[in-house]
Design an enzyme around this catalytic site. Structure first.
Site, PDB file in Angstrom:
ATOM      1  N   TYR A   1       0.821  -1.220   0.000  1.00 41.24           N
ATOM      2  CA  TYR A   1       0.000   0.000   0.000  1.00 41.24           C
ATOM      3  C   TYR A   1       0.851   1.264   0.000  1.00 41.24           C
ATOM      4  O   TYR A   1       0.325   2.369  -0.086  1.00 41.24           O
ATOM      5  CB  TYR A   1      -0.929   0.006   1.234  1.00 41.24           C
ATOM      6  CG  TYR A   1      -0.143  -0.138   2.515  1.00 41.24           C
ATOM      7  CD1 TYR A   1       0.138  -1.401   3.037  1.00 41.24           C
ATOM      8  CD2 TYR A   1       0.375   0.971   3.158  1.00 41.24           C
ATOM      9  CE1 TYR A   1       0.901  -1.546   4.192  1.00 41.24           C
ATOM     10  CE2 TYR A   1       1.134   0.846   4.309  1.00 41.24           C
ATOM     11  CZ  TYR A   1       1.384  -0.423   4.814  1.00 41.24           C
ATOM     12  OH  TYR A   1       2.159  -0.558   5.949  1.00 41.24           O
ATOM     13  N   GLY A   2       2.179   1.124   0.126  1.00 46.41           N
ATOM     14  CA  GLY A   2       3.070   2.285   0.156  1.00 46.41           C
ATOM     15  C   GLY A   2       4.075   2.158  -0.971  1.00 46.41           C
ATOM     16  O   GLY A   2       3.703   2.026  -2.145  1.00 46.41           O
ATOM     17  N   SER A   3       5.356   2.107  -0.603  1.00 47.90           N
ATOM     18  CA  SER A   3       6.371   1.972  -1.655  1.00 47.90           C
ATOM     19  C   SER A   3       6.203   0.671  -2.425  1.00 47.90           C
ATOM     20  O   SER A   3       6.621   0.572  -3.585  1.00 47.90           O
ATOM     21  CB  SER A   3       7.776   2.054  -1.053  1.00 47.90           C
ATOM     22  OG  SER A   3       8.051   0.930  -0.241  1.00 47.90           O
TER      23      SER A   3
ATOM     24  N   GLU B   1      11.414  -3.710   5.319  1.00 46.62           N
ATOM     25  CA  GLU B   1      10.359  -3.174   6.195  1.00 46.62           C
ATOM     26  C   GLU B   1      10.769  -3.205   7.670  1.00 46.62           C
ATOM     27  O   GLU B   1       9.914  -3.165   8.549  1.00 46.62           O
ATOM     28  CB  GLU B   1       9.069  -3.986   5.996  1.00 46.62           C
ATOM     29  CG  GLU B   1       8.584  -4.079   4.556  1.00 46.62           C
ATOM     30  CD  GLU B   1       8.195  -2.723   3.960  1.00 46.62           C
ATOM     31  OE1 GLU B   1       7.792  -1.828   4.722  1.00 46.62           O
ATOM     32  OE2 GLU B   1       8.322  -2.549   2.736  1.00 46.62           O
TER      33      GLU B   1
HETATM   34  C1  SIN Z   1       3.969  -1.198   1.831  1.00 44.61           C
HETATM   35  O1  SIN Z   1       4.284  -0.531   0.855  1.00 44.61           O
HETATM   36  O2  SIN Z   1       3.088  -2.100   1.734  1.00 44.61           O
HETATM   37  C2  SIN Z   1       4.603  -1.034   3.169  1.00 44.61           C
HETATM   38  C3  SIN Z   1       5.131   0.323   3.451  1.00 44.61           C
HETATM   39  C4  SIN Z   1       6.250   0.740   2.556  1.00 44.61           C
HETATM   40  O3  SIN Z   1       7.194  -0.045   2.357  1.00 44.61           O
HETATM   41  O4  SIN Z   1       6.215   1.854   2.041  1.00 44.61           O
END
Ligand code: SIN
Length: 191
Positions: A26-28, A99
Protein backbone atom coordinates in the site's frame (compact mmCIF):
# COMPACT_ATOMS: atom_id res chain seq x y z
CA UNK A 1 9.27 -3.06 20.66
CA UNK A 2 12.61 -2.04 19.15
CA UNK A 3 13.04 -0.15 15.88
CA UNK A 4 14.26 -3.25 14.15
CA UNK A 5 11.52 -5.80 13.51
CA UNK A 6 13.60 -8.34 11.56
CA UNK A 7 13.92 -10.75 14.52
CA UNK A 8 10.26 -10.47 15.53
CA UNK A 9 9.14 -11.22 11.97
CA UNK A 10 11.57 -14.11 11.62
CA UNK A 11 10.45 -15.66 14.92
CA UNK A 12 6.73 -15.29 14.19
CA UNK A 13 7.36 -16.75 10.72
CA UNK A 14 3.89 -15.83 9.47
CA UNK A 15 3.23 -17.49 6.10
CA UNK A 16 6.71 -19.02 5.94
CA UNK A 17 5.17 -22.49 5.47
CA UNK A 18 3.43 -21.59 2.20
CA UNK A 19 4.72 -22.44 -1.28
CA UNK A 20 3.26 -19.18 -2.58
CA UNK A 21 1.37 -16.32 -0.98
CA UNK A 22 -0.17 -12.97 -1.77
CA UNK A 23 1.51 -9.85 -0.41
CA UNK A 24 -0.56 -6.67 -0.24
CA UNK A 25 1.42 -3.45 -0.77
CA UNK A 26 0.00 0.00 0.00
CA UNK A 27 3.07 2.28 0.16
CA UNK A 28 6.37 1.97 -1.65
CA UNK A 29 5.40 -1.59 -2.47
CA UNK A 30 2.83 -0.20 -4.91
CA UNK A 31 5.23 1.78 -7.06
CA UNK A 32 8.49 -0.12 -6.50
CA UNK A 33 8.41 -3.87 -6.10
CA UNK A 34 12.16 -4.40 -6.23
CA UNK A 35 11.75 -8.21 -6.30
CA UNK A 36 10.61 -10.91 -8.67
CA UNK A 37 6.97 -11.87 -8.35
CA UNK A 38 4.79 -14.46 -10.06
CA UNK A 39 1.83 -12.19 -10.65
CA UNK A 40 0.65 -8.72 -9.69
CA UNK A 41 -2.94 -7.51 -9.34
CA UNK A 42 -4.60 -4.33 -8.05
CA UNK A 43 -6.50 -5.11 -4.86
CA UNK A 44 -8.11 -3.56 -1.80
CA UNK A 45 -8.33 -4.38 1.88
CA UNK A 46 -11.28 -3.33 4.01
CA UNK A 47 -11.18 -1.92 7.53
CA UNK A 48 -7.84 -0.15 7.11
CA UNK A 49 -6.73 3.27 5.91
CA UNK A 50 -3.34 4.48 4.69
CA UNK A 51 -1.70 7.11 6.90
CA UNK A 52 1.69 8.89 6.80
CA UNK A 53 2.08 8.23 10.51
CA UNK A 54 5.22 6.06 10.52
CA UNK A 55 8.68 7.51 10.98
CA UNK A 56 11.43 6.47 8.58
CA UNK A 57 14.93 6.37 10.02
CA UNK A 58 16.39 4.06 7.45
CA UNK A 59 14.90 4.84 4.02
CA UNK A 60 13.49 8.36 3.72
CA UNK A 61 15.04 9.97 6.77
CA UNK A 62 17.68 9.40 9.43
CA UNK A 63 17.51 8.61 13.16
CA UNK A 64 18.08 12.31 13.93
CA UNK A 65 15.67 13.59 11.29
CA UNK A 66 13.12 10.89 10.48
CA UNK A 67 10.97 11.12 7.40
CA UNK A 68 7.35 10.05 7.21
CA UNK A 69 6.11 7.00 5.34
CA UNK A 70 2.85 5.12 5.04
CA UNK A 71 1.38 2.59 7.40
CA UNK A 72 -2.15 1.28 7.84
CA UNK A 73 -4.45 2.12 10.74
CA UNK A 74 -7.71 0.39 11.55
CA UNK A 75 -10.82 2.18 10.31
CA UNK A 76 -14.03 0.15 10.25
CA UNK A 77 -15.60 0.22 6.79
CA UNK A 78 -12.68 2.02 5.11
CA UNK A 79 -11.30 0.56 1.89
CA UNK A 80 -7.59 0.88 1.10
CA UNK A 81 -6.40 0.38 -2.48
CA UNK A 82 -3.05 -1.21 -3.15
CA UNK A 83 -1.18 -3.76 -5.20
CA UNK A 84 -1.11 -7.50 -4.51
CA UNK A 85 1.90 -9.61 -5.50
CA UNK A 86 1.96 -13.38 -5.67
CA UNK A 87 5.34 -14.29 -4.18
CA UNK A 88 7.33 -17.17 -2.71
CA UNK A 89 8.47 -17.19 0.95
CA UNK A 90 12.15 -17.01 0.02
CA UNK A 91 11.51 -13.26 -0.36
CA UNK A 92 10.95 -12.82 3.37
CA UNK A 93 14.64 -12.10 3.97
CA UNK A 94 14.48 -9.21 1.50
CA UNK A 95 11.05 -7.96 2.63
CA UNK A 96 11.75 -8.17 6.39
CA UNK A 97 14.94 -6.18 5.84
CA UNK A 98 13.21 -3.58 3.68
CA UNK A 99 10.36 -3.17 6.20
CA UNK A 100 12.56 -3.51 9.29
CA UNK A 101 11.88 -0.03 10.69
CA UNK A 102 8.81 -0.99 12.71
CA UNK A 103 6.72 -3.10 10.32
CA UNK A 104 5.37 -6.52 11.30
CA UNK A 105 3.79 -9.18 9.12
CA UNK A 106 0.00 -9.43 9.52
CA UNK A 107 -2.60 -11.60 7.83
CA UNK A 108 -4.95 -9.71 5.51
CA UNK A 109 -8.01 -10.56 3.50
CA UNK A 110 -7.62 -8.83 0.16
CA UNK A 111 -10.12 -8.41 -2.66
CA UNK A 112 -8.77 -8.30 -6.18
CA UNK A 113 -10.21 -5.58 -8.39
CA UNK A 114 -11.50 -8.24 -10.77
CA UNK A 115 -13.43 -10.13 -8.07
CA UNK A 116 -12.04 -12.94 -5.92
CA UNK A 117 -10.60 -12.76 -2.41
CA UNK A 118 -7.37 -14.14 -1.00
CA UNK A 119 -5.93 -14.42 2.47
CA UNK A 120 -2.43 -12.97 2.37
CA UNK A 121 0.19 -10.90 4.07
CA UNK A 122 0.66 -7.20 4.72
CA UNK A 123 3.43 -5.32 6.54
CA UNK A 124 1.99 -2.86 9.07
CA UNK A 125 3.76 -0.52 11.49
CA UNK A 126 1.57 -0.23 14.61
CA UNK A 127 1.60 2.53 17.27
CA UNK A 128 3.63 0.22 19.53
CA UNK A 129 6.79 0.54 17.43
CA UNK A 130 9.40 3.08 18.44
CA UNK A 131 9.53 4.80 15.07
CA UNK A 132 5.80 5.63 15.22
CA UNK A 133 5.00 9.34 14.80
CA UNK A 134 1.21 9.39 14.65
CA UNK A 135 -1.24 11.98 13.45
CA UNK A 136 -0.43 15.57 12.52
CA UNK A 137 -2.03 18.19 10.25
CA UNK A 138 -1.46 17.61 6.53
CA UNK A 139 0.64 20.80 6.34
CA UNK A 140 2.95 19.61 9.16
CA UNK A 141 3.33 16.18 7.57
CA UNK A 142 4.14 17.84 4.23
CA UNK A 143 6.75 20.10 5.86
CA UNK A 144 8.46 17.13 7.43
CA UNK A 145 8.39 15.24 4.15
CA UNK A 146 9.70 18.27 2.23
CA UNK A 147 12.77 18.45 4.45
CA UNK A 148 13.61 14.77 4.92
CA UNK A 149 15.83 12.45 3.03
CA UNK A 150 17.60 9.19 3.71
CA UNK A 151 19.54 6.36 2.06
CA UNK A 152 16.63 5.55 -0.29
CA UNK A 153 16.29 9.16 -1.41
CA UNK A 154 14.14 12.20 -0.80
CA UNK A 155 11.00 11.71 1.26
CA UNK A 156 9.10 13.88 -1.24
CA UNK A 157 9.74 11.28 -3.95
CA UNK A 158 8.11 8.56 -1.82
CA UNK A 159 4.99 10.73 -1.44
CA UNK A 160 4.85 11.86 -5.07
CA UNK A 161 5.51 8.38 -6.47
CA UNK A 162 2.78 6.95 -4.27
CA UNK A 163 0.27 9.67 -5.23
CA UNK A 164 1.05 9.15 -8.93
CA UNK A 165 0.71 5.36 -8.63
CA UNK A 166 -2.63 5.71 -6.85
CA UNK A 167 -3.92 8.02 -9.57
CA UNK A 168 -2.78 5.57 -12.24
CA UNK A 169 -4.88 2.93 -10.46
CA UNK A 170 -7.88 5.31 -10.22
CA UNK A 171 -7.64 5.04 -6.45
CA UNK A 172 -8.80 8.06 -4.47
CA UNK A 173 -7.01 8.75 -1.19
CA UNK A 174 -7.70 12.19 0.26
CA UNK A 175 -5.08 11.78 3.00
CA UNK A 176 -2.31 11.22 0.45
CA UNK A 177 -3.60 13.80 -2.04
CA UNK A 178 -4.03 16.49 0.66
CA UNK A 179 -0.43 16.03 1.81
CA UNK A 180 0.70 16.07 -1.82
CA UNK A 181 -1.13 19.38 -2.39
CA UNK A 182 0.53 20.85 0.73
CA UNK A 183 3.93 19.68 -0.48
CA UNK A 184 3.38 21.32 -3.87
CA UNK A 185 2.44 24.56 -2.07
CA UNK A 186 5.63 24.39 0.01
CA UNK A 187 7.73 23.71 -3.08
CA UNK A 188 6.17 26.67 -4.87
CA UNK A 189 7.31 28.77 -1.91
CA UNK A 190 3.79 29.51 -0.72
CA UNK A 191 4.23 28.34 2.88
C1 SIN B 1 3.97 -1.20 1.83
O1 SIN B 1 4.28 -0.53 0.86
O2 SIN B 1 3.09 -2.10 1.73
C2 SIN B 1 4.60 -1.03 3.17
C3 SIN B 1 5.13 0.32 3.45
C4 SIN B 1 6.25 0.74 2.56
O3 SIN B 1 7.19 -0.05 2.36
O4 SIN B 1 6.21 1.85 2.04
Amino acid sequence: MSFNTIEANRRAAHFADRDQLWLFGYGSLIYKAGFDYIERRPATITGWQRRFWQGSHDHRGTPDAPGRVATLVEAPGAVCAGMAYLITPDLFGYLDHREKNGYLRFAADMTFDDGPHAQGLVYIATPQNEAWLGDAPASAIAHQIAHSQGPSGANRDYLLNLAEALRAMDAADTHVFDIEAELRRIERGMS
